[in-house]
Write a protein that holds these residues in place. Structure first.
Motif, short mmCIF file in Angstrom:
data_model
loop_
_atom_site.label_atom_id
_atom_site.label_comp_id
_atom_site.label_asym_id
_atom_site.label_seq_id
_atom_site.Cartn_x
_atom_site.Cartn_y
_atom_site.Cartn_z
N CYS A 1 16.61 8.10 62.60
CA CYS A 1 16.18 9.29 63.38
C CYS A 1 17.34 10.25 63.66
O CYS A 1 17.12 11.42 63.91
CB CYS A 1 15.54 8.85 64.69
SG CYS A 1 16.71 8.29 65.95
N GLU A 2 18.56 9.75 63.64
CA GLU A 2 19.76 10.56 63.94
C GLU A 2 19.69 11.22 65.30
O GLU A 2 20.28 12.28 65.51
CB GLU A 2 20.02 11.60 62.84
CG GLU A 2 20.35 10.96 61.50
CD GLU A 2 20.64 11.96 60.42
OE1 GLU A 2 21.80 12.37 60.29
OE2 GLU A 2 19.68 12.37 59.70
N SER A 3 18.95 10.61 66.23
CA SER A 3 18.88 11.20 67.57
C SER A 3 18.84 10.13 68.65
O SER A 3 18.31 10.35 69.72
CB SER A 3 17.67 12.13 67.67
OG SER A 3 16.49 11.47 67.26
N GLU B 1 33.92 16.07 64.49
CA GLU B 1 32.46 15.98 64.68
C GLU B 1 31.84 14.82 63.89
O GLU B 1 30.63 14.62 63.95
CB GLU B 1 31.79 17.29 64.27
CG GLU B 1 31.87 17.58 62.80
CD GLU B 1 30.87 18.64 62.34
OE1 GLU B 1 30.52 19.51 63.16
OE2 GLU B 1 30.45 18.58 61.18
N LEU C 1 36.98 22.03 59.66
CA LEU C 1 36.91 21.08 60.74
C LEU C 1 38.28 20.59 61.15
O LEU C 1 39.13 20.30 60.31
CB LEU C 1 36.07 19.88 60.32
CG LEU C 1 34.59 20.15 60.09
CD1 LEU C 1 33.89 18.88 59.67
CD2 LEU C 1 33.96 20.72 61.35
N GLU D 1 31.06 31.57 54.96
CA GLU D 1 30.23 32.05 56.06
C GLU D 1 29.68 30.92 56.93
O GLU D 1 28.97 30.04 56.45
CB GLU D 1 29.05 32.84 55.48
CG GLU D 1 28.20 33.48 56.52
CD GLU D 1 27.24 34.50 55.90
OE1 GLU D 1 26.77 35.34 56.64
OE2 GLU D 1 27.00 34.44 54.68
N GLY D 2 30.03 30.95 58.19
CA GLY D 2 29.43 30.02 59.13
C GLY D 2 29.97 28.61 59.05
O GLY D 2 29.56 27.75 59.81
N ILE D 3 30.85 28.33 58.09
CA ILE D 3 31.37 26.97 58.02
C ILE D 3 32.83 27.00 58.42
O ILE D 3 33.69 27.48 57.68
CB ILE D 3 31.22 26.37 56.61
CG1 ILE D 3 29.73 26.17 56.32
CG2 ILE D 3 31.99 25.07 56.51
CD1 ILE D 3 29.43 25.04 55.38
N ALA D 4 33.09 26.50 59.60
CA ALA D 4 34.47 26.48 60.08
C ALA D 4 35.16 25.26 59.49
O ALA D 4 34.52 24.24 59.24
CB ALA D 4 34.48 26.40 61.60
N MET E 1 30.59 36.96 41.85
CA MET E 1 30.46 36.96 43.30
C MET E 1 31.63 36.20 43.93
O MET E 1 32.00 35.14 43.46
CB MET E 1 29.14 36.30 43.69
CG MET E 1 28.61 36.85 44.98
SD MET E 1 26.98 36.20 45.40
CE MET E 1 26.22 35.85 43.85
N GLU E 2 32.17 36.77 44.97
CA GLU E 2 33.30 36.10 45.62
C GLU E 2 32.81 35.03 46.58
O GLU E 2 31.84 35.24 47.32
CB GLU E 2 34.12 37.15 46.38
CG GLU E 2 35.55 36.70 46.59
CD GLU E 2 36.43 37.90 46.97
OE1 GLU E 2 37.08 37.81 48.01
OE2 GLU E 2 36.41 38.92 46.23
N ALA E 3 33.46 33.91 46.56
CA ALA E 3 33.04 32.83 47.44
C ALA E 3 33.34 33.15 48.89
O ALA E 3 34.38 33.72 49.21
CB ALA E 3 33.74 31.53 47.04
N SER E 4 32.43 32.79 49.77
CA SER E 4 32.63 33.02 51.20
C SER E 4 32.64 31.67 51.92
O SER E 4 32.34 30.64 51.35
CB SER E 4 31.51 33.88 51.77
OG SER E 4 30.34 33.11 51.92
N ARG F 1 30.12 6.03 54.90
CA ARG F 1 30.74 6.81 53.82
C ARG F 1 32.20 6.43 53.59
O ARG F 1 32.63 6.29 52.46
CB ARG F 1 30.63 8.30 54.11
CG ARG F 1 29.16 8.73 54.12
CD ARG F 1 29.02 10.22 54.11
NE ARG F 1 27.63 10.59 54.37
CZ ARG F 1 27.25 11.76 54.83
NH1 ARG F 1 28.15 12.71 55.07
NH2 ARG F 1 25.99 12.02 55.04
#
Lengths: 756, 168
Positions: free
Chosen positions: B52-54, B32, B11, B6-9, B1-4, B41
């Motif tokens: 809560c991260e909010s 971000e 940064l 998808e949906g991860i731009a 399977m080829e790596a994609s 990190r």
């Protein structure tokens, strides 16, 4: 009774770590080399049939290593029904039973990729009707969760004495009430479900916050099909638990992935996901109570409906506790409680601080005020007339599992009438409220629990190090209560050493030291006794070695102030340890050496009371409630560390304010409505009453080390009923469910009605 | 399977320089990235906790130019040129900050998970108001949740620290 005084005591041994941020929680642990990250795929629906699951888009994403889900479990050496019957299977098969049910676990090189990949797992859901209350779930025609069972009923429990019908024939006044305690979330500040796993050779290693490491290790071993001693679970500092912290399905799945991929895996749960791991049992308490012409209780008949959520993760103990506390601490000659338990499409319910008893205490204590007011008697006087007095006995005795034991129960040792009076006195003289729209009221509540001995023995080991210090090992997690400090205090006091000479290890199941779990306020007693026994045994070994190397008789040697003494001559422990190279002095101790019994009752039975008095103001225009004064009374046996005892009592009460006034997970329109920190209202500093007192007595008669008892769960159950009764006193009408919101108060007053 | 992808731009990153606990740190961070992740990190300052991260619970509170800030909801690049103080930037075991010493005396903690945030919020309060009233303490500190319910002890610790600090 002797009122405990705050003595000069050393700060808790974890103080600096906790005020400096250096205490290590699992997420603070350094990255293991080559670590991958796991992300869960969870059902967005409360009840759904799960059709095809397509993981190809997730697997195609760069950085994704693997996905574990229903259709490939065999590749990981797993079986779908690997957990015990009625517990959740490791992962969803053909049905998702609650919003958050685990459908798949994705592993990738970093967390962001893992989470994105989890979104790319395509799952066909056929949405089914959910059911959100035990009563509804038990009705004919209700949607069935576990198809093979054909019913949502799990089991029935009951407890009775006397003759209930005969009792009601003696009654001149009968009151009927229905009291409801909703689903709430424990909400520890450290998210639930964060951990780290690795397979090293054939050893499964887990670092996870849990209050039951030995039980979790055994469950994980069962899931993975490995021997129990091949699971080494280590517990770093735990950021609160209250019943919610455990080794999760995600961690078990991550271990299976780690075994196959030969890579460590980090599982990171969010605060929001935590709401979907564990909640408290919602309970409905329908009661009929009768009193005679003298205002004495003659009969109490209770029907309990217990909502266990989607899986059976703690329903037995919660239900049994509810039954054994459904009569409060009262003299009820004719009593019956019948409990029904049901699966619902809610987060699986687990133990929650004061499991099962918090809900029934709210109910029985509100009921007692209603009865008292019905017969025009002061609620405190009514309780004085009906509460069990010192020397009286409970009619029946039961094991923790619920089977009857022959013989008399231990006599009541608690003087509730004087505790209640002290509580009311602590509120001070009554004064009128400051504004004409406010009405002021006072309420009292009492609770009782006995010692629920853990299902297995508790063990600890004490080892003399070459530098003369002693290391204590055990498997009891400190969730914040101060357990490691308790261990340090008990070991130091027993050995005659300074606390600075005691090292307390973190729990590590590879020690194979047994402990049933830091639950049911049993740790100070059971682990404390194990530490006492281990320390006593080590002390004997140290003195034997001293006799061997320095002479004298065992009786002539003492350990005091951190050193060995033979008469006036002082010897250091390090010299003794160094002079005997190769000799390791180490002892295991068990609580059964201190209390050789295998059931909770009989000679070792003891009672812990909870008593509270509250004063509130209620605004008759807005329904707003302010708790102005609050007094907690407790009996600790012997306080080992005053600040820890006070902290547990105050903390339980603060959590109780949340339960009384704010907390409820609302399930409507097929979904839970408020499962996040924004919408789930927790108690804040400004919710603490301006006058907040803790009064602790020490009778010295507890079965723990130096006469200590457990007290951690005595304050929480009293809050909601004390506040509810104070509100009742203020406004003259009762509110019959928690949380007691301004809206409910206005509805009870009849000033708020639905538009026609 | 080829790596994609998808949906991860990929940064975008941004150059950042800030002072953390008196030391200058500079580097490129994704636009971000939140301050909490930068601290935990990249800098290994794990005393600041994620909950809560909010921006509700206060567990991740740090001081940004002296003001209590929820690092979970504060983008790292917003601290460019600013000074960040975390729990690691307060005292040492031999010479604790007065507020740390007061938290120890009053046992203003139990599990300890929210404690760094409580202490940083309290520090921010005392920087802003050296003798807060009980109401001012309760109001200011109501952005920091302690589920162990140590509020009475925390409030007592803050009053004590404020009195001792003023006495000097």
């Amino acid at each position: 009774m002797v009122q405990a005084e705050r003595t000069q005591e050393a700060p808790r041994i974890d103080s600096w770590g906790k005020v400096s941020g250096s205490a290590t929680f699992v997420e603070d642990m350094p990255e293991l080399t080559g670590s991958l990250y796991a992300a869960p795929v969870k059902s967005p629906y409360a009840h759904a049939r799960v059709g095809a699951i397509d993981v190809s888009r997730a697997l195609a994403l760069e950085g994704v290593s693997s996905v574990l889900y229903r259709d490939n479990l065999h590749e990981f050496g797993l079986q779908l029904d690997a957990l015990a019957p009625l517990d959740p299977a490791l992962i969803v098969g053909d049905k998702a039973l609650y919003q958050g049910d685990l459908v798949a676990v994705v592993v990738a090189s970093d967390l962001r990729t893992a989470r994105r990949a989890a979104e790319l797992v395509d799952v066909d859901y056929e949405i089914l009707d959910p059911v959100f209350s035990a009563e509804a779930a038990l009705q004919a025609g209700a949607p069935i969760l576990h198809d093979h069972r054909g019913t949502n009923s799990i089991f029935d429990d009951s407890l009775m004495w006397g003759d209930i019908e005969d009792g009601f024939r003696q009654a001149v006044t009968i009151v009927e009430r229905n009291l409801v305690s909703p689903t709430v979330f424990h909400h520890p500040m450290e998210p639930v479900g964060t951990g780290m796993v690795r397979f090293a050779g054939d050893i499964a290693e887990i670092w996870a916050p849990t209050n039951t490491p030995m039980r979790d290790a055994s469950d994980i071993a069962h899931v993975l099909g490995v021997p129990a001693d091949h699971v080494h679970l280590r517990v770093p500092y735990v950021g609160g638990g209250f019943g919610a912290k455990k080794t999760t399905r995600e961690m078990a799945a991550a271990l299976a992935l780690s075994r196959k991929l030969r890579r460590p895996i980090r599982v990171v749960a969010t605060g929001e996901e935590s709401f979907h791991v564990a909640v408290r049992h919602a309970m409905e308490y329908r009661a009929r109570v009768g009193v005679d012409a003298e205002g004495r209780l003659v009969a109490l008949d209770v029907d309990l409906a217990v909502d266990c959520g989607a899986y059976f993760t703690g329903g037995k103990v919660a239900t049994h506790n509810a039954c054994t506390s459904a009569w409060g601490p009262y003299r009820v000659p004719h009593f019956r409680v019948r409990a029904k338990t049901a699966f619902t499409n809610k987060t699986p319910a687990t133990p929650h601080r004061g499991t099962g008893k918090t809900q029934t205490t709210f109910a029985i204590e509100c009921l007692m005020d209603e009865v008292a007011r019905t017969i025009s008697t002061d609620p405190v006087e009514f309780r004085e007339r009906n509460v069990l007095l010192p020397g009286e006995r409970v009619p029946e005795r039961f094991t923790v599992e619920g089977s009857r034991i022959a013989g008399d129960s231990a006599p009541m040792t608690i003087d509730f009438p004087s505790l209640m009076r002290e509580g009311m006195d602590a509120l001070g003289p009554e004064q009128p409220p400051l504004s004409p729209s406010l009405v002021r009221g006072r309420g009292v509540s009492v609770s009782l629990r006995n010692w629920a001995k853990g299902s297995e023995e508790s063990q600890a080991s004490a080892t003399l190090n070459p530098d003369g210090t002693v290391t204590v090992a055990h498997t009891a997690s400190d969730l914040g209560q101060g357990i490691y400090n308790m261990i340090s205090v008990v070991a130091a006091k027993t050995l005659g050493l300074d606390q600075a000479q005691i090292h307390v290890e973190n729990p590590d199941t590879s020690t194979m030291l047994r402990f049933p779990g830091a639950t049911a306020q049993r740790t100070t007693i059971e682990l404390g006794n194990a530490v006492y026994a281990a320390s006593t045994n080590l002390k004997r070994q140290i003195i034997d070695l001293a006799v061997e190397s320095r002479g004298g008789t065992p009786d002539a040697w003492i350990i005091q102030g951190g050193s060995l003494w033979l008469g006036d001559v002082r010897y250091s422990l390090s010299d003794l340890a160094k002079e005997a190279p190769g000799v390791v002095l180490s002892a295991v101790g068990s609580d059964t050496e201190v209390y050789p019994t295998d059931d909770a009752f009989g000679e070792t039975e003891f009672w812990t009371p909870g008593v509270a008095a509250a004063e509130v103001d209620v605004d008759r225009d807005t329904g707003e409630i302010s708790v102005l004064r609050y007094a907690i009374l407790a009996e600790a046996g012997k306080i080992l560390h005053y600040n820890s005892a006070r902290g547990q009592l105050e903390g339980g009460a603060v959590m109780g304010f949340g339960l009384a006034l704010f907390e409820e997970l609302r399930y409507e329109d097929g979904q839970v409505q408020n499962a996040d920190a924004f919408q789930y209202r927790l108690p804040l500093m400004r919710d603490v009453p301006p006058s907040f007192q803790v009064l602790i007595t020490e009778n010295g008669d507890g079965p723990g080390p130096f006469g200590a008892k457990g007290i951690a769960q005595t304050s929480i159950p009293c809050v909601a009923p004390a506040v509810a009764n104070a509100i009742f006193d203020a406004v003259g009408v009762p509110v019959s469910s928690t949380p007691i919101t301004p809206e409910k108060v206005l509805r009870a007053l009849g000033t708020l009605t639905d538009r026609p | 399977m080829e790596a994609s992808s998808e949906g991860i731009a990929t940064l975008e990153t941004v150059a950042l320089q800030l002072t953390v606990n008196g030391r200058v740190w500079s580097g490129d961070v994704p636009v971000e990235e939140v301050l909490l992740d930068l601290l935990r990190r990249r800098l290994g300052l794990t005393g600041t906790k994620r909950s809560c991260e909010s921006q509700v619970c206060g567990a991740c509170t740090v001081l940004v130019d002296g003001a209590p800030t929820s690092s979970c909801s504060h983008l790292a690049f917003e601290t460019n040129g600013k000074s960040v103080t975390t729990i690691e930037g307060l005292g040492s075991e031999d010479s604790p900050d007065p507020i740390q010493a007061a938290f120890i005396r009053h046992m203003g903690f139990q599990c300890g998970y929210c404690t760094s945030g409580q202490i940083m919020a309290a520090k921010g309060l005392l920087l802003h108001n050296s003798s807060p009233s009980q109401e001012e303490i309760a109001d200011w500190m109501s952005g920091n949740i302690c589920r162990c319910g140590c509020y009475a002890a925390i409030a007592a610790a803050i009053r004590d620290a404020s009195t001792r600090t003023r006495r000097g």
